[in-house]
Design a protein around this motif. Structure first.
Motif, mmCIF file in Angstrom:
data_model
loop_
_atom_site.group_PDB
_atom_site.id
_atom_site.type_symbol
_atom_site.label_atom_id
_atom_site.label_comp_id
_atom_site.label_asym_id
_atom_site.label_seq_id
_atom_site.Cartn_x
_atom_site.Cartn_y
_atom_site.Cartn_z
ATOM 1 N N UNK A 182 -7.182 8.453 -3.188
ATOM 2 C CA UNK A 182 -6.108 8.097 -4.158
ATOM 3 C C UNK A 182 -6.249 6.487 -4.322
ATOM 4 N N UNK A 183 -5.964 6.201 -5.578
ATOM 5 C CA UNK A 183 -6.303 4.777 -5.967
ATOM 6 C C UNK A 183 -5.564 3.722 -5.511
ATOM 7 N N UNK A 184 -5.255 3.399 -4.304
ATOM 8 C CA UNK A 184 -4.300 2.468 -3.901
ATOM 9 C C UNK A 184 -4.927 1.489 -2.896
ATOM 10 N N UNK A 185 -4.325 0.211 -2.826
ATOM 11 C CA UNK A 185 -4.799 -0.563 -1.910
ATOM 12 C C UNK A 185 -3.731 -1.639 -1.490
ATOM 13 N N UNK A 186 -4.176 -2.280 -0.248
ATOM 14 C CA UNK A 186 -3.244 -3.232 0.262
ATOM 15 C C UNK A 186 -3.247 -4.551 -0.571
ATOM 16 N N UNK A 187 -2.448 -5.223 -1.180
ATOM 17 C CA UNK A 187 -2.716 -6.589 -1.727
ATOM 18 C C UNK A 187 -3.298 -7.593 -0.887
ATOM 19 N N UNK A 188 -2.855 -7.670 0.333
ATOM 20 C CA UNK A 188 -3.573 -8.599 1.298
ATOM 21 C C UNK A 188 -4.907 -8.428 1.348
ATOM 22 N N UNK A 189 -5.587 -7.494 1.659
ATOM 23 C CA UNK A 189 -6.996 -7.236 2.023
ATOM 24 C C UNK A 189 -7.662 -6.973 0.971
ATOM 25 N N UNK A 190 -7.058 -6.189 -0.303
ATOM 26 C CA UNK A 190 -7.957 -6.235 -1.405
ATOM 27 C C UNK A 190 -8.346 -7.244 -2.116
ATOM 28 N N UNK A 191 -7.527 -8.363 -1.955
ATOM 29 C CA UNK A 191 -7.793 -9.669 -2.890
ATOM 30 C C UNK A 191 -8.814 -10.565 -1.935
ATOM 31 N N UNK A 192 -9.307 -10.089 -0.732
ATOM 32 C CA UNK A 192 -10.411 -11.091 -0.019
ATOM 33 C C UNK A 192 -11.565 -10.603 -0.824
ATOM 34 N N UNK B 211 0.890 -1.071 -0.071
ATOM 35 C CA UNK B 211 -0.259 0.116 0.018
ATOM 36 C C UNK B 211 0.775 1.221 -0.030
ATOM 37 N N UNK B 212 1.985 1.404 0.842
ATOM 38 C CA UNK B 212 2.856 2.423 0.833
ATOM 39 C C UNK B 212 3.490 2.798 -0.215
ATOM 40 N N UNK B 213 3.886 1.441 -1.050
ATOM 41 C CA UNK B 213 4.681 1.513 -1.956
ATOM 42 C C UNK B 213 4.054 2.161 -3.291
ATOM 43 N N UNK B 214 2.853 1.957 -3.235
ATOM 44 C CA UNK B 214 1.779 2.187 -4.326
ATOM 45 C C UNK B 214 1.877 3.928 -4.383
ATOM 46 N N UNK B 215 2.038 4.576 -3.721
ATOM 47 C CA UNK B 215 1.889 5.965 -3.463
ATOM 48 C C UNK B 215 3.306 6.628 -3.438
ATOM 49 N N UNK B 216 4.082 6.870 -4.171
ATOM 50 C CA UNK B 216 5.152 7.788 -4.082
ATOM 51 C C UNK B 216 5.032 9.323 -3.845
ATOM 52 N N UNK B 217 5.918 9.779 -3.257
ATOM 53 C CA UNK B 217 5.575 11.573 -2.998
ATOM 54 C C UNK B 217 5.645 12.340 -4.142
ATOM 55 N N UNK B 218 6.437 11.611 -5.031
ATOM 56 C CA UNK B 218 6.366 12.327 -6.520
ATOM 57 C C UNK B 218 5.095 12.340 -7.283
ATOM 58 N N UNK B 219 4.488 11.047 -7.314
ATOM 59 C CA UNK B 219 3.174 11.011 -7.677
ATOM 60 C C UNK B 219 2.119 11.526 -7.036
ATOM 61 N N UNK B 220 2.159 11.637 -5.610
ATOM 62 C CA UNK B 220 1.180 12.143 -4.717
ATOM 63 C C UNK B 220 1.301 13.815 -5.034
ATOM 64 N N UNK B 221 2.404 14.253 -5.033
ATOM 65 C CA UNK B 221 2.639 15.907 -5.439
ATOM 66 C C UNK B 221 1.965 16.303 -6.508
ATOM 67 N N UNK B 222 2.187 15.360 -7.699
ATOM 68 C CA UNK B 222 1.532 15.729 -9.146
ATOM 69 C C UNK B 222 -0.003 15.630 -8.707
ATOM 70 N N UNK B 223 -0.440 14.652 -8.101
ATOM 71 C CA UNK B 223 -1.847 14.438 -7.995
ATOM 72 C C UNK B 223 -2.609 15.758 -7.032
ATOM 73 N N UNK B 224 -1.761 15.921 -6.238
ATOM 74 C CA UNK B 224 -2.317 17.213 -5.566
ATOM 75 C C UNK B 224 -2.457 18.443 -6.277
ATOM 76 N N UNK B 225 -1.652 18.703 -7.210
ATOM 77 C CA UNK B 225 -1.613 19.741 -7.833
ATOM 78 C C UNK B 225 -3.283 19.954 -8.645
ATOM 79 N N UNK B 226 -4.086 19.196 -8.827
ATOM 80 C CA UNK B 226 -5.251 19.106 -9.243
ATOM 81 C C UNK B 226 -6.173 19.496 -8.180
ATOM 82 N N UNK B 227 -5.641 19.450 -7.000
ATOM 83 C CA UNK B 227 -6.626 19.710 -5.822
ATOM 84 C C UNK B 227 -6.226 20.486 -4.921
ATOM 85 N N UNK B 228 -5.835 21.971 -5.337
ATOM 86 C CA UNK B 228 -5.358 22.946 -4.319
ATOM 87 C C UNK B 228 -6.475 23.168 -3.298
#
Ligand code: 13P
Ligand code: SF4
Length: 303
Positions: free
Chosen positions: A164-174, A84-101
Motif C-alpha cells: 500500500x502506498x502510504x507513509x508517516x509524514x515525520x519519517x518520510x521527510x527525513x 500513516x493510519x489516516x492515509x489508508x481508510x478501510x473503504x480504500x483498502x477493501x477496494x484495493x484488496x479486490x485486485x489481490x484475492x
C-alpha cells in the motif's frame, strides 16, 4: 502540583498510564509504563487496571480497547491521530484488496481498527521481520499501510509483498542528505533508524529497528555518539539511559515539517489530568469491530 494530582487520581481510580517514547518528556516521567507499540499492546492486554489511559495516538488506544474490551480506555486528546493510519481508510483498502484475492493481508499496527478487521495478521516494527519470515517464500501478501516499512521487509526477507502506498509524514521527510551532513560533522557516530524511514536513509544505518530496539542497541553498544533517524521524543529516554553518550536527531530544514510528531505531542499533562478526572474522551468500538480486529492482533501476540 498537577503531577501529584495525576498520581493521586491514577491511584484512586485504579488507572494505568501507558505512554509511547514519542510523547513529551514530562508525560513519559509520569507514566507507569513507556514503550514501543509492541510492548504497549502487551501491557494493555495484561493489565489489572480498571482504566487504561493511553498517552499515544488514536490507533494505539484502539488497540488497547480491542485487547481489553471490558476496560475503560481513555485517550487524552481525540485529535491525536496518525498521518500513516489516516492515509489508508478501510473503504480504500477493501477496494484495493479486490485486485489481490487469495493474498494474506498483513497490516502494520499503525492503522485504524476498521483496517485491522480486513487484515489477517498485524505486525509492529518490533516483530514484522520475524513474522513475515515465517510465511512461505512465495506467499502472496499485501502489506499496508507503510510502503517504507514494507519495502524494508521485502528487502530483508526476500518476499515480494504488494505494498500500500502510504507513509508517516515525520519519517518520510527525513533525507539521506541530512544523515550524510551529520555523518560528516560527527564521523564517529553510528546511525540508528526507524524502518518507517525511506530506503535511502536506511541505507546509511548501522542499526534499524523499533523505538525500543534502537534504545536497546544504544544501551548495549560501545560507541559514544549516535545519529538518530526517528521522531525526536525518543531522545529523552536515550539520553536518560545513556548520560555519557551523545545523540543527534535528524531533521529536515528544507521542509515545513521537523522531526516531531505533532499528534504524539497532543498528550500534555493538563489533558491527561482532565481525562482521568472526567474519564473521557473514551475509546468506544462496536462489538463486531472488536471481535474482528482482535483476531489478527492476537495472531501477532501468539508469534
Ligand atoms: P514503534 O512501535 O517503533 O515505537 O513505532 C511507533 C510509531 O508510531 C513509529 O512512528
Ligand atoms: Fe503516526 Fe508518524 Fe506520528 Fe508514528 S510518528 S504516530 S507513524 S504520524
Amino acid at each position: 502540583m498537577i503531577i501529584k494530582q495525576i498520581l493521586d487520581l491514577k491511584k484512586a481510580k485504579n488507572a494505568i498510564l501507558l505512554a509511547h517514547y514519542y510523547t513529551l518528556p514530562e508525560v513519559q516521567d509520569v507514566a507507569d509504563f513507556v514503550g514501543d507499540s509492541l510492548a504497549l499492546s502487551k501491557q494493555a492486554a495484561n493489565t489489572n487496571a480498571d482504566i487504561i489511559l493511553f498517552a499515544g495516538v488514536h490507533f494505539m488506544a484502539e488497540t488497547a480497547k480491542i485487547l481489553s474490551p471490558h476496560k475503560k480506555v481513555l485517550l487524552p486528546n481525540l485529535d491525536a491521530g496518525c498521518s500513516l493510519a489516516d492515509n489508508c481508510s478501510a473503504k480504500q483498502l477493501a477496494l484495493f484488496l479486490k485486485d489481490y484475492p487469495e493474498h494474506t493481508v498483513i497490516s502494520y499496527i499503525n492503522c485504524s481498527a476498521e483496517v485491522k478487521t480486513l487484515s489477517d495478521i498485524i505486525v509492529t516494527s518490533g516483530n514484522a521481520l520475524k513474522i513475515v519470515s515465517t510465511l512461505p517464500k512465495d506467499a502472496k501478501i499485501v502489506f499496508a499501510p507503510d510502503r517504507n516499512l514494507g519495502a524494508y521487509i521485502n528487502k530483508e526477507t526476500g518476499r515480494k509483498m504488494v505494498l500500500w502506498n502510504g507513509a508517516c509524514h515525520v519519517h518520510d521527510q527525513l533525507t539521506a542528505d541530512e544523515v550524510f551532513k551529520l555523518k560528516t560533522k560527527y564521523p564517529n557516530a553510528k546511525v540508528l533508524a526507524h524502518p518507517e524511514c525511506k530506503a535511502t536513509v536506511l541505507a546509511h544505518a548501522d542499526f534499524i529497528g523499533s523505538t525500543a530496539a534502537m534504545l536497546n542497541f544504544a544501551k548495549n553498544d560501545t560507541s559514544n555518539e549516535y545519529i538518530v533517524a526517528t521522531e525526536t521524543g525518543i531522545l529523552y529516554e536515550m539520553q536518560k539511559q545513556n548520560p555519557d553518550k551523545q545523540f543527534y536527531g535528524v531533521n529536515n530544514p528544507e521542509t515545513d515539517f521537523c522531526n516531531e510528531c505533532e499528534y504524539m505531542k497532543k498528550n500534555n499533562l493538563d489533558k491527561i489530568y482532565n481525562a482521568l478526572l472526567t474519564e473521557s474522551p473514551e475509546i468506544i468500538l462496536s462489538e463486531d469491530i472488536i471481535k474482528n480486529a482482535w483476531a489478527p492482533i492476537q495472531k501477532m501476540l501468539e508469534y
